[in-house]
Design a protein around this motif. Structure first.
Motif, PDB file in Angstrom:
ATOM      1  N   SER A  98       0.867  -1.098   0.087  1.00  0.00           N
ATOM      2  CA  SER A  98       0.045  -0.004  -0.013  1.00  0.00           C
ATOM      3  C   SER A  98       0.999   1.167  -0.083  1.00  0.00           C
ATOM      4  O   SER A  98       0.255   2.484  -0.136  1.00  0.00           O
ATOM      5  CB  SER A  98      -0.952  -0.101   1.199  1.00  0.00           C
ATOM      6  OG  SER A  98      -0.121  -0.154   2.410  1.00  0.00           O
ATOM      7  N   ASP A  99       2.117   1.114   0.163  1.00  0.00           N
ATOM      8  CA  ASP A  99       3.004   2.391   0.022  1.00  0.00           C
ATOM      9  C   ASP A  99       2.966   3.300  -1.199  1.00  0.00           C
ATOM     10  O   ASP A  99       2.725   2.592  -2.045  1.00  0.00           O
ATOM     11  CB  ASP A  99       4.459   1.942   0.133  1.00  0.00           C
ATOM     12  CG  ASP A  99       4.832   1.403   1.505  1.00  0.00           C
ATOM     13  OD1 ASP A  99       4.189   1.492   2.704  1.00  0.00           O
ATOM     14  OD2 ASP A  99       5.850   0.791   1.631  1.00  0.00           O
ATOM     15  N   ILE A 100       2.990   4.547  -0.957  1.00  0.00           N
ATOM     16  CA  ILE A 100       2.894   5.365  -2.335  1.00  0.00           C
ATOM     17  C   ILE A 100       4.411   6.194  -1.983  1.00  0.00           C
ATOM     18  O   ILE A 100       4.545   6.751  -1.063  1.00  0.00           O
ATOM     19  CB  ILE A 100       1.905   6.207  -2.238  1.00  0.00           C
ATOM     20  CG1 ILE A 100       0.917   5.619  -2.354  1.00  0.00           C
ATOM     21  CG2 ILE A 100       1.969   7.382  -3.340  1.00  0.00           C
ATOM     22  CD1 ILE A 100      -0.553   6.287  -2.291  1.00  0.00           C
ATOM     23  N   ILE A 111       0.162  15.108  -2.853  1.00  0.00           N
ATOM     24  CA  ILE A 111      -0.069  13.481  -2.629  1.00  0.00           C
ATOM     25  C   ILE A 111      -0.629  13.520  -1.375  1.00  0.00           C
ATOM     26  O   ILE A 111      -1.763  12.783  -1.102  1.00  0.00           O
ATOM     27  CB  ILE A 111       1.174  12.818  -2.750  1.00  0.00           C
ATOM     28  CG1 ILE A 111       1.871  12.844  -4.262  1.00  0.00           C
ATOM     29  CG2 ILE A 111       1.171  11.519  -2.132  1.00  0.00           C
ATOM     30  CD1 ILE A 111       2.952  12.014  -4.407  1.00  0.00           C
ATOM     31  N   ILE A 116      -4.458  12.125  -0.588  1.00  0.00           N
ATOM     32  CA  ILE A 116      -4.731  10.974  -0.175  1.00  0.00           C
ATOM     33  C   ILE A 116      -5.675  11.209   1.172  1.00  0.00           C
ATOM     34  O   ILE A 116      -6.450  10.435   1.892  1.00  0.00           O
ATOM     35  CB  ILE A 116      -3.381  10.326   0.407  1.00  0.00           C
ATOM     36  CG1 ILE A 116      -2.631   9.561  -0.849  1.00  0.00           C
ATOM     37  CG2 ILE A 116      -3.404   9.481   1.558  1.00  0.00           C
ATOM     38  CD1 ILE A 116      -3.281   8.485  -1.311  1.00  0.00           C
ATOM     39  N   PRO A 134      -2.346   4.405   3.800  1.00  0.00           N
ATOM     40  CA  PRO A 134      -0.893   4.271   2.950  1.00  0.00           C
ATOM     41  C   PRO A 134       0.121   5.184   3.589  1.00  0.00           C
ATOM     42  O   PRO A 134       0.081   6.390   3.740  1.00  0.00           O
ATOM     43  CB  PRO A 134      -1.199   4.405   1.558  1.00  0.00           C
ATOM     44  CG  PRO A 134      -2.296   5.596   1.579  1.00  0.00           C
ATOM     45  CD  PRO A 134      -3.109   5.337   2.647  1.00  0.00           C
ATOM     46  N   LEU A 172       3.304   7.301   3.130  1.00  0.00           N
ATOM     47  CA  LEU A 172       3.838   8.331   1.999  1.00  0.00           C
ATOM     48  C   LEU A 172       5.459   8.508   2.328  1.00  0.00           C
ATOM     49  O   LEU A 172       5.869   8.918   3.389  1.00  0.00           O
ATOM     50  CB  LEU A 172       3.319   9.364   2.161  1.00  0.00           C
ATOM     51  CG  LEU A 172       1.376   9.378   1.893  1.00  0.00           C
ATOM     52  CD1 LEU A 172       0.897  10.737   1.972  1.00  0.00           C
ATOM     53  CD2 LEU A 172       0.956   8.494   0.915  1.00  0.00           C
ATOM     54  N   CYS A 196       3.643  -1.691  -4.379  1.00  0.00           N
ATOM     55  CA  CYS A 196       3.730  -0.263  -3.797  1.00  0.00           C
ATOM     56  C   CYS A 196       3.761   0.667  -5.224  1.00  0.00           C
ATOM     57  O   CYS A 196       4.260  -0.053  -6.260  1.00  0.00           O
ATOM     58  CB  CYS A 196       4.928  -0.052  -2.902  1.00  0.00           C
ATOM     59  SG  CYS A 196       6.384   0.161  -3.652  1.00  0.00           S
ATOM     60  N   LYS A 197       3.337   1.544  -5.155  1.00  0.00           N
ATOM     61  CA  LYS A 197       3.173   2.530  -6.058  1.00  0.00           C
ATOM     62  C   LYS A 197       4.228   3.602  -6.057  1.00  0.00           C
ATOM     63  O   LYS A 197       4.572   4.321  -5.023  1.00  0.00           O
ATOM     64  CB  LYS A 197       1.717   3.208  -6.498  1.00  0.00           C
ATOM     65  CG  LYS A 197       0.791   2.317  -6.650  1.00  0.00           C
ATOM     66  CD  LYS A 197      -0.840   2.713  -7.075  1.00  0.00           C
ATOM     67  CE  LYS A 197      -1.703   1.642  -7.369  1.00  0.00           C
ATOM     68  NZ  LYS A 197      -1.406   1.215  -8.558  1.00  0.00           N
ATOM     69  N   VAL A 253       5.306   7.414  -7.765  1.00  0.00           N
ATOM     70  CA  VAL A 253       4.807   8.683  -8.610  1.00  0.00           C
ATOM     71  C   VAL A 253       6.093   9.265  -8.942  1.00  0.00           C
ATOM     72  O   VAL A 253       6.972   9.769  -7.964  1.00  0.00           O
ATOM     73  CB  VAL A 253       3.962   9.615  -7.892  1.00  0.00           C
ATOM     74  CG1 VAL A 253       3.396  10.876  -8.485  1.00  0.00           C
ATOM     75  CG2 VAL A 253       2.773   8.774  -7.328  1.00  0.00           C
ATOM     76  N   MET A 303      -3.362   6.497  -7.331  1.00  0.00           N
ATOM     77  CA  MET A 303      -3.186   6.210  -6.026  1.00  0.00           C
ATOM     78  C   MET A 303      -4.046   5.256  -5.387  1.00  0.00           C
ATOM     79  O   MET A 303      -4.276   4.973  -4.348  1.00  0.00           O
ATOM     80  CB  MET A 303      -2.843   7.178  -5.152  1.00  0.00           C
ATOM     81  CG  MET A 303      -1.449   8.258  -5.546  1.00  0.00           C
ATOM     82  SD  MET A 303      -0.889   9.447  -4.380  1.00  0.00           S
ATOM     83  CE  MET A 303      -2.631  10.498  -4.540  1.00  0.00           C
TER      84      MET A 303
END
Length: 331
Positions: free
Chosen positions: A62-64, A81, A85, A131, A133, A152-153, A155, A244
Motif C-alpha cells: 500500500s506504500d506510495i 499527494i 490521500i 498508505p 507516504l 507499492c506505487k 509517482v 493512487m
C-alpha cells in the motif's frame, strides 16, 4: 555523457567497511563542500544513508513513493499527494496540517531523513498509517528490491533540464556551501550539469530509469511532467488520485474539491505560510529556500540559448534514442 556503473554488491555491508568502499569510488565535492561518490551509476550525495535504505527498507503493497530529481517539483508534489490521500481525514482546509507543517515533514525522504546508519538503529515504519507516504531522489535501478517487487506505487515527477538546473542553481546558492561559488559561475556549473556531474545525476539516465519502468508497468510507476501539472493541474491531479487508488467521486468533482486542493497546495500559498518562511527542516538549508518561482521557462532569464544548444545536444540525443520526449515542454 553517461558515467560508468559501479557494480559493488553491498547488501550485507557493515558500517566499518564504508570507508573502504568510498576509497574505491570516483568522488568529487558538491558545492565545493559536500563529497559525492559515483555509486551504481549516479552521483550519490548521501552514501551511507542510501546503502542503509537499500539494505533495510521493506516496502508494503500500500506504500506510495514520490521519486524526483532535486528541484523538479518535489515540494509541490509532496503536498499534493498528502492532501489528495488525506482529503477525508482533513476536510476542513482551514485546519489542514500544511498551515503548521513543512511538506517535507509530512512526506519524509528516505535518504535524507529516515535512514542514516548501515547498522544499528533503524526507523520503525511499521506503525505509520496506511498508505505510508515516502519520497526519494534515488534513481530507479538503485531502489531497494522490496520496492520493485511489491505492489507499492511510485509517482515520478519530471521537469525539463533547463528549469531543473536553474532551480537547483538558486537553491545551491542558498545552501551552506563554499563561499567561493558565486552567481557568475553559472555557465561552468551548467556545463557540469549537462555532463551529469551533479547530485543524483546524470539527468537523462535518471529520467529514463523511471520512464522505462513506467512504459513497462504503468500501474506501478506514474510518470508526471511538471509542465503538465502547471498547464492543466485539474486533469493531472485527477490522474494522480486515480493512480493512487483514491479517485475523486462525481460529487467531489461537482463540489470543486479538485480545484480547492490545487488552490490549497499552490506554490504561492505555500510560500506565504509562516512555517515555510523560517526555520530549518533540513540541516543544510533554511525552509524558505525550498520555495522559489516554480515557473516554466524561467531559464531564459539566466542562460543564453545559443550557448546552451551544444551543451544539451548529447542529452537530447540519448533521450530521443530511448523513445522519450517531453509532452508538455519544448525549448
Amino acid at each position: 555523457m553517461s558515467t560508468s556503473t559501479n557494480t559493488n554488491s553491498l547488501e550485507d555491508i557493515e558500517e566499518d567497511k564504508l570507508e573502504q568502499l568510498q576509497l574505491t569510488l570516483p568522488n568529487k565535492l558538491w558545492l565545493g563542500k559536500y563529497p559525492t561518490y559515483l555509486y551504481q551509476g549516479f552521483w550519490c550525495l548521501v552514501l551511507e544513508p542510501t546503502i542503509s535504505f537499500q539494505t533495510h527498507f521493506q516496502a508494503q503493497d500500500s506504500d506510495i513513493i514520490l521519486a524526483s530529481l532535486p528541484k523538479s517539483g518535489t515540494t509541490w508534489l509532496k503536498f499534493l499527494i498528502f492532501s489528495v490521500i488525506n482529503r477525508n481525514k482533513f476536510p476542513d482546509f482551514s485546519k489542514h496540517p500544511l498551515h503548521t507543517q513543512n511538506p517535507h515533514e509530512l512526506v519524509l525522504q528516505f535518504e535524507l531523513k529516515l535512514y542514516s546508519k548501515i547498522k544499528g538503529s533503524q526507523p520503525d515504519l511499521t506503525k505509520l498509517p496506511s498508505p505510508r507516504l515516502f519520497a526519494t531522489h534515488i534513481p530507479y535501478p538503485s531502489l531497494p528490491d522490496s520496492i520493485k517487487t511489491s505492489k507499492c506505487k511510485i509517482v515520478y515527477v519530471c521537469r525539463n533540464p533547463l528549469d531543473t538546473f536553474i532551480s537547483l542553481w538558486h537553491f545551491n546558492l542558498k545552501c551552506e556551501r563554499d563561499e567561493t561559488i558565486t552567481p557568475d559561475m553559472i555557465m561552468k556549473y551548467f556545463e557540469n550539469f549537462c555532463k551529469g556531474g551533479f547530485a543524483f545525476g546524470p539527468y537523462e539516465d535518471y529520467i529514463l530509469g523511471y520512464w522505462d519502468e513506467h512504459t513497462r508497468n504503468p500501474d506501478k510507476v506514474l510518470f508526471l511532467e511538471y509542465e503538465g501539472l502547471k498547464a492543466d493541474p485539474s486533469a493531472q491531479v485527477m490522474r494522480l488520485a486515480e493512480f493512487m487508488g483514491c479517485p475523486f467521486s462525481e460529487e467531489e468533482q461537482k463540489a470543486s474539491l479538485v480545484e480547492e486542493i490545487i488552490k490549497l497546495c499552490s506554490l504561492d500559498s505555500l510560500k506565504e505560510k509562516d512555517v515555510n518562511k523560517s526555520g530549518k527542516f533540513y540541516d543544510f538549508v533554511e525552509n524558505y529556500a525550498l520555495f522559489r518561482k516554480g515557473e516554466v521557462g524561467d531559464w531564459i532569464n539566466y542562460l543564453n540559448p545559443s550557448m546552451i544548444k551544444e551543451l544539451l545536444h548529447d542529452l537530447h540525443e540519448k533521450l530521443k534514442k530511448s523513445g522519450f520526449s517531453f509532452k508538455y515542454y519544448n525549448e
